[in-house]
Design an enzyme around this catalytic site. Structure first.
Site, mmCIF file in Angstrom:
data_model
loop_
_atom_site.group_PDB
_atom_site.id
_atom_site.type_symbol
_atom_site.label_atom_id
_atom_site.label_comp_id
_atom_site.label_asym_id
_atom_site.label_seq_id
_atom_site.Cartn_x
_atom_site.Cartn_y
_atom_site.Cartn_z
ATOM 1 N N GLU A 122 -10.270 3.814 -3.238
ATOM 2 C CA GLU A 122 -10.674 4.267 -1.903
ATOM 3 C C GLU A 122 -11.066 5.743 -1.898
ATOM 4 O O GLU A 122 -11.733 6.190 -0.968
ATOM 5 C CB GLU A 122 -9.561 4.007 -0.884
ATOM 6 C CG GLU A 122 -8.309 4.803 -1.112
ATOM 7 C CD GLU A 122 -7.176 4.386 -0.177
ATOM 8 O OE1 GLU A 122 -6.702 5.247 0.578
ATOM 9 O OE2 GLU A 122 -6.779 3.211 -0.196
ATOM 10 N N HIS A 136 -12.202 -0.789 1.397
ATOM 11 C CA HIS A 136 -11.245 -0.019 2.199
ATOM 12 C C HIS A 136 -11.954 0.316 3.503
ATOM 13 O O HIS A 136 -13.038 0.883 3.499
ATOM 14 C CB HIS A 136 -10.870 1.257 1.440
ATOM 15 C CG HIS A 136 -10.003 2.189 2.212
ATOM 16 N ND1 HIS A 136 -10.515 3.260 2.924
ATOM 17 C CD2 HIS A 136 -8.662 2.220 2.392
ATOM 18 C CE1 HIS A 136 -9.518 3.909 3.501
ATOM 19 N NE2 HIS A 136 -8.381 3.300 3.188
ATOM 20 N N GLU A 186 -1.641 -1.266 -3.946
ATOM 21 C CA GLU A 186 -2.713 -0.270 -3.824
ATOM 22 C C GLU A 186 -2.188 1.069 -3.382
ATOM 23 O O GLU A 186 -1.126 1.100 -2.791
ATOM 24 C CB GLU A 186 -3.781 -0.749 -2.846
ATOM 25 C CG GLU A 186 -3.315 -0.743 -1.390
ATOM 26 C CD GLU A 186 -4.433 -0.864 -0.382
ATOM 27 O OE1 GLU A 186 -5.116 0.150 -0.108
ATOM 28 O OE2 GLU A 186 -4.604 -1.969 0.148
ATOM 29 N N ASP A 191 0.861 -1.189 0.000
ATOM 30 C CA ASP A 191 0.000 0.000 0.000
ATOM 31 C C ASP A 191 0.892 1.231 0.000
ATOM 32 O O ASP A 191 1.617 1.477 0.956
ATOM 33 C CB ASP A 191 -0.896 -0.013 1.235
ATOM 34 C CG ASP A 191 -1.902 1.125 1.254
ATOM 35 O OD1 ASP A 191 -1.771 2.068 0.445
ATOM 36 O OD2 ASP A 191 -2.821 1.079 2.087
#
Length: 199
Positions: free
Chosen positions: A70, A120, A44, A18
């Site tokens: 998200e 998310h 992500e 992430d």
């Protein structure tokens, strides 16, 4: 860091990256290429959320599945991500994208495009429990040899608002969560703790 984490957790555990859209396209491609050998579950959100074409370019440049969304709102916000083949995994934030009814519509749209969905969920146990109930109602795509593993984020960063005010009714055991059968989302509120945060 990715190499060391993979070494520490072994090959049997999923590992995701992430970056919170920290990179431009060139940097994201370079990073992706350097970590492909570590069996990354997804990357992500690699680049700024408004750059749909750059998501798609990155997706075509790496074998790592690309996740994002998200920062999107409503199913209309997810449609460009899916239509342009920008992501493998859509990540709606239930609290931000208009709630459970809208995220269910996003899941249908995601399934129509043959993509996966992982909500998310950041914040209090209200958001985390909403994500848990949502994924427990997802359908497997018919005809697949293997059933999908439905994933969700379980935020474990320091968060007094989450840990003091909201009281969850679920247990994480061996990486799986049993969904609460209490009314609503199954989340209690410590009103005394809430008052302390309202001052």
């Amino acid at each position: 860091m990715v190499r060391e984490v993979r070494k520490a957790i072994g090959d049997d555990m999923e590992l995701m990256v992430d970056s919170n859209h920290a990179y431009n396209l060139r940097e994201a491609i370079k990073l992706s290429k350097s970590i492909e050998d570590y069996d990354i579950g997804w990357f992500e959100p690699p680049v700024s959320p408004e750059f749909y074409n750059r998501y798609a370019e990155l997706r075509n440049a790496t074998i790592i599945p690309i996740a994002g969304g998200e920062c999107e709102y409503l199913r209309c916000g997810f449609h460009p991500l899916l239509r342009t083949n920008a992501v493998d995994i859509a990540q709606p934030d239930i609290a931000a994208c208009s709630g459970l009814t809208e995220v269910k519509k996003i899941s249908v749209l995601t399934s129509t495009y043959g993509k996966e969905i992982v909500p998310h969920s950041w914040g209090t146990y209200i958001a985390i429990s909403a994500a848990m109930h949502f994924i427990s109602n997802l359908d497997n795509v018919p005809g697949r040899m293997f059933n999908s593993n439905f994933w969700m984020e379980h935020d474990r960063t320091d968060n007094e608002l989450r840990d003091k005010v909201t009281i969850p009714d679920f247990e994480v055991k061996n990486g799986e969560i049993k969904v609460s059968d209490k009314p609503g989302l199954g989340v209690g509120i410590d009103e005394d703790a809430l008052k302390r945060f309202c001052k």
